[in-house]
Design a protein around this motif. Structure first.
Motif, PDB file in Angstrom:
ATOM      1  N   GLY A   1     -35.354  50.389  20.941  1.00  0.00           N
ATOM      2  CA  GLY A   1     -34.048  49.735  20.984  1.00  0.00           C
ATOM      3  C   GLY A   1     -33.456  49.538  19.607  1.00  0.00           C
ATOM      4  N   PHE A   2     -34.292  49.144  18.655  1.00  0.00           N
ATOM      5  CA  PHE A   2     -33.797  48.948  17.295  1.00  0.00           C
ATOM      6  C   PHE A   2     -33.391  50.269  16.653  1.00  0.00           C
ATOM      7  CE2 PHE A   2     -36.227  44.688  16.565  1.00  0.00           C
ATOM      8  CZ  PHE A   2     -35.316  44.035  17.361  1.00  0.00           C
ATOM      9  N   ALA A   3     -34.159  51.339  16.887  1.00  0.00           N
ATOM     10  CA  ALA A   3     -33.776  52.653  16.355  1.00  0.00           C
ATOM     11  C   ALA A   3     -32.426  53.069  16.943  1.00  0.00           C
ATOM     12  CB  ALA A   3     -34.854  53.691  16.669  1.00  0.00           C
ATOM     13  N   ALA A   4     -32.253  52.878  18.249  1.00  0.00           N
ATOM     14  CA  ALA A   4     -30.983  53.225  18.898  1.00  0.00           C
ATOM     15  C   ALA A   4     -29.834  52.379  18.365  1.00  0.00           C
ATOM     16  CB  ALA A   4     -31.103  53.054  20.411  1.00  0.00           C
ATOM     17  N   ALA A   5     -30.093  51.102  18.114  1.00  0.00           N
ATOM     18  CA  ALA A   5     -29.042  50.204  17.617  1.00  0.00           C
ATOM     19  C   ALA A   5     -28.528  50.633  16.249  1.00  0.00           C
ATOM     20  CB  ALA A   5     -29.567  48.772  17.557  1.00  0.00           C
ATOM     21  N   THR A   6     -29.350  51.324  15.475  1.00  0.00           N
ATOM     22  CA  THR A   6     -28.898  51.753  14.151  1.00  0.00           C
ATOM     23  C   THR A   6     -27.816  52.826  14.227  1.00  0.00           C
ATOM     24  OG1 THR A   6     -30.569  53.499  13.847  1.00  0.00           O
ATOM     25  CG2 THR A   6     -31.151  51.249  13.105  1.00  0.00           C
TER      26      THR A   6
ATOM     27  N   SER B   1     -25.959  53.310  17.494  1.00  0.00           N
ATOM     28  CA  SER B   1     -25.048  53.057  18.613  1.00  0.00           C
ATOM     29  C   SER B   1     -24.633  51.602  18.780  1.00  0.00           C
ATOM     30  CB  SER B   1     -25.690  53.537  19.917  1.00  0.00           C
ATOM     31  OG  SER B   1     -25.874  54.928  19.878  1.00  0.00           O
ATOM     32  N   GLY B   2     -25.084  50.726  17.915  1.00  0.00           N
ATOM     33  CA  GLY B   2     -24.742  49.308  18.086  1.00  0.00           C
ATOM     34  C   GLY B   2     -25.586  48.691  19.192  1.00  0.00           C
ATOM     35  N   ARG B   3     -25.004  47.731  19.877  1.00  0.00           N
ATOM     36  CA  ARG B   3     -25.733  46.995  20.910  1.00  0.00           C
ATOM     37  C   ARG B   3     -26.119  47.930  22.060  1.00  0.00           C
ATOM     38  NH1 ARG B   3     -23.655  42.657  24.935  1.00  0.00           N
ATOM     39  NH2 ARG B   3     -25.591  41.563  25.384  1.00  0.00           N
ATOM     40  N   VAL B   4     -27.392  47.884  22.448  1.00  0.00           N
ATOM     41  CA  VAL B   4     -27.910  48.744  23.518  1.00  0.00           C
ATOM     42  C   VAL B   4     -28.806  47.954  24.453  1.00  0.00           C
ATOM     43  CG1 VAL B   4     -27.799  50.905  22.186  1.00  0.00           C
ATOM     44  CG2 VAL B   4     -29.865  49.499  22.088  1.00  0.00           C
ATOM     45  N   LEU B   5     -28.974  48.492  25.648  1.00  0.00           N
ATOM     46  CA  LEU B   5     -29.927  47.963  26.623  1.00  0.00           C
ATOM     47  C   LEU B   5     -30.750  49.118  27.148  1.00  0.00           C
ATOM     48  CD1 LEU B   5     -27.675  45.562  28.747  1.00  0.00           C
ATOM     49  CD2 LEU B   5     -29.394  44.918  27.052  1.00  0.00           C
ATOM     50  N   ALA B   6     -32.019  48.872  27.409  1.00  0.00           N
ATOM     51  CA  ALA B   6     -32.886  49.919  27.949  1.00  0.00           C
ATOM     52  C   ALA B   6     -32.564  50.149  29.419  1.00  0.00           C
ATOM     53  CB  ALA B   6     -34.351  49.523  27.785  1.00  0.00           C
ATOM     54  N   SER B   7     -32.438  51.415  29.793  1.00  0.00           N
ATOM     55  CA  SER B   7     -32.303  51.748  31.213  1.00  0.00           C
ATOM     56  C   SER B   7     -33.619  52.324  31.746  1.00  0.00           C
ATOM     57  CB  SER B   7     -31.146  52.719  31.449  1.00  0.00           C
ATOM     58  OG  SER B   7     -31.389  53.968  30.851  1.00  0.00           O
ATOM     59  N   HIS B   8     -34.465  52.795  30.833  1.00  0.00           N
ATOM     60  CA  HIS B   8     -35.771  53.322  31.222  1.00  0.00           C
ATOM     61  C   HIS B   8     -36.666  53.354  29.986  1.00  0.00           C
ATOM     62  CE1 HIS B   8     -38.842  55.918  33.013  1.00  0.00           C
ATOM     63  NE2 HIS B   8     -38.823  56.583  31.886  1.00  0.00           N
ATOM     64  N   PHE B   9     -37.939  53.012  30.167  1.00  0.00           N
ATOM     65  CA  PHE B   9     -38.893  53.269  29.093  1.00  0.00           C
ATOM     66  C   PHE B   9     -40.252  53.551  29.702  1.00  0.00           C
ATOM     67  CE2 PHE B   9     -39.719  48.728  29.398  1.00  0.00           C
ATOM     68  CZ  PHE B   9     -41.034  48.555  28.979  1.00  0.00           C
TER      69      PHE B   9
ATOM     70  N   ARG C   1     -31.951  61.886  20.400  1.00  0.00           N
ATOM     71  CA  ARG C   1     -30.571  62.348  20.598  1.00  0.00           C
ATOM     72  C   ARG C   1     -29.721  61.163  21.007  1.00  0.00           C
ATOM     73  NH1 ARG C   1     -26.513  64.092  23.573  1.00  0.00           N
ATOM     74  NH2 ARG C   1     -25.615  66.153  23.378  1.00  0.00           N
ATOM     75  N   ALA C   2     -28.593  61.034  20.354  1.00  0.00           N
ATOM     76  CA  ALA C   2     -27.664  59.950  20.684  1.00  0.00           C
ATOM     77  C   ALA C   2     -26.385  60.541  21.258  1.00  0.00           C
ATOM     78  CB  ALA C   2     -27.339  59.123  19.442  1.00  0.00           C
ATOM     79  N   GLY C   3     -26.111  60.179  22.478  1.00  0.00           N
ATOM     80  CA  GLY C   3     -24.856  60.569  23.118  1.00  0.00           C
ATOM     81  C   GLY C   3     -23.955  59.354  23.254  1.00  0.00           C
ATOM     82  N   ARG C   4     -22.810  59.565  23.845  1.00  0.00           N
ATOM     83  CA  ARG C   4     -21.855  58.477  24.025  1.00  0.00           C
ATOM     84  C   ARG C   4     -22.346  57.458  25.057  1.00  0.00           C
ATOM     85  NH1 ARG C   4     -17.435  58.215  27.047  1.00  0.00           N
ATOM     86  NH2 ARG C   4     -17.702  60.343  27.785  1.00  0.00           N
ATOM     87  N   LYS C   5     -23.055  57.932  26.098  1.00  0.00           N
ATOM     88  CA  LYS C   5     -23.484  57.059  27.186  1.00  0.00           C
ATOM     89  C   LYS C   5     -24.979  56.793  27.236  1.00  0.00           C
ATOM     90  CE  LYS C   5     -19.604  57.927  30.150  1.00  0.00           C
ATOM     91  NZ  LYS C   5     -19.164  57.762  31.511  1.00  0.00           N
ATOM     92  N   GLN C   6     -25.773  57.608  26.536  1.00  0.00           N
ATOM     93  CA  GLN C   6     -27.215  57.422  26.529  1.00  0.00           C
ATOM     94  C   GLN C   6     -27.772  57.766  25.153  1.00  0.00           C
ATOM     95  OE1 GLN C   6     -28.408  60.139  29.711  1.00  0.00           O
ATOM     96  NE2 GLN C   6     -28.897  58.376  31.009  1.00  0.00           N
ATOM     97  N   VAL C   7     -28.806  57.018  24.775  1.00  0.00           N
ATOM     98  CA  VAL C   7     -29.512  57.293  23.527  1.00  0.00           C
ATOM     99  C   VAL C   7     -30.975  57.514  23.894  1.00  0.00           C
ATOM    100  CG1 VAL C   7     -30.097  56.467  21.224  1.00  0.00           C
ATOM    101  CG2 VAL C   7     -27.910  55.792  22.262  1.00  0.00           C
TER     102      VAL C   7
ATOM    103  N   VAL D   1     -28.714  52.505  26.785  1.00  0.00           N
ATOM    104  CA  VAL D   1     -27.287  52.688  27.005  1.00  0.00           C
ATOM    105  C   VAL D   1     -26.524  51.733  26.100  1.00  0.00           C
ATOM    106  CG1 VAL D   1     -27.502  53.564  29.354  1.00  0.00           C
ATOM    107  CG2 VAL D   1     -27.343  51.123  28.994  1.00  0.00           C
ATOM    108  N   PRO D   2     -25.533  52.256  25.387  1.00  0.00           N
ATOM    109  CA  PRO D   2     -24.693  51.379  24.568  1.00  0.00           C
ATOM    110  C   PRO D   2     -23.903  50.430  25.470  1.00  0.00           C
ATOM    111  CG  PRO D   2     -24.465  53.674  23.887  1.00  0.00           C
ATOM    112  CD  PRO D   2     -25.210  53.673  25.196  1.00  0.00           C
ATOM    113  N   VAL D   3     -23.776  49.182  25.049  1.00  0.00           N
ATOM    114  CA  VAL D   3     -23.010  48.183  25.797  1.00  0.00           C
ATOM    115  C   VAL D   3     -22.018  47.524  24.849  1.00  0.00           C
ATOM    116  CG1 VAL D   3     -24.811  47.749  27.504  1.00  0.00           C
ATOM    117  CG2 VAL D   3     -24.759  46.408  25.421  1.00  0.00           C
ATOM    118  N   GLU D   4     -20.963  46.992  25.437  1.00  0.00           N
ATOM    119  CA  GLU D   4     -19.977  46.306  24.635  1.00  0.00           C
ATOM    120  C   GLU D   4     -20.557  45.012  24.099  1.00  0.00           C
ATOM    121  OE1 GLU D   4     -16.213  45.787  26.557  1.00  0.00           O
ATOM    122  OE2 GLU D   4     -16.296  47.783  27.446  1.00  0.00           O
ATOM    123  N   GLU D   5     -20.002  44.559  22.999  1.00  0.00           N
ATOM    124  CA  GLU D   5     -20.434  43.285  22.425  1.00  0.00           C
ATOM    125  C   GLU D   5     -20.176  42.175  23.449  1.00  0.00           C
ATOM    126  OE1 GLU D   5     -22.102  42.854  19.560  1.00  0.00           O
ATOM    127  OE2 GLU D   5     -22.071  45.027  19.411  1.00  0.00           O
TER     128      GLU D   5
END
Length: 142
Positions: A62-67, A69-77, A98-104, A133-137
């Motif tokens: 999650g922290f790697a993704a946040a660097t 994509s900003g705020r994220v939540l796990a959808s699967h791990f 890989r970082a996409g617009r809807k999934q990291v 998945v990136p989420v709004e603040e």
């Protein structure tokens, strides 16, 4: 970036209880460390509990993704335990695959250090991956 991720880490009660320490954060990567506490981190045979292994993998991904994509939540791990997690300290390294617009997509490795601070004693004990998945603040509280 390290300061931002460290601040996020400090805001999570579970991370504070566990003692997760952010030691590295750069674009697309993060690293956490955890000091072993035998009184409350072990499972029945004295190894690091799989729940904490999963939490380290989830958090570092999650922290790697946040660097990126900003705020994220796990959808699967997912976690693969490769060897008993025995050591004085544990080091989790996460990276963005890989970082996409809807999934990291991220991947992580967890190492046990027989002697805290001695990288030469590191042993790979688990791997994992996460989709975030990136989420709004969050909206300000009313």
């Amino acid at each position: 970036m390290l300061d931002t991720i460290s601040t996020i880490n400090a805001s999570a009660a579970f991370n504070r209880w566990a003692g997760f320490e952010v030691t590295h954060a750069a674009e697309g990567e993060a690293e956490l460390q955890l000091a072993w506490r035998p009184e409350d981190m072990g499972q029945y045979a004295g190894f690091l509990h799989a729940g904490l292994i999963g939490a380290l993998i989830d958090t570092v991904c999650g922290f790697a993704a946040a660097t990126v994509s900003g705020r994220v939540l796990a959808s699967h791990f997912a976690v693969n335990c490769l060897a008993p997690a025995v050591g004085e300290r544990f080091v989790a390294k996460g990276r963005v695959v890989r970082a996409g617009r809807k999934q990291v997509f991220t991947a992580a490795e967890l190492f046990a250090e027989a002697r805290a601070g001695d990288a030469s004693t590191r042993k790979l004990v688990a791997t994992g991956d996460a989709i975030l998945v990136p989420v709004e603040e969050a909206a300000p509280a009313r």
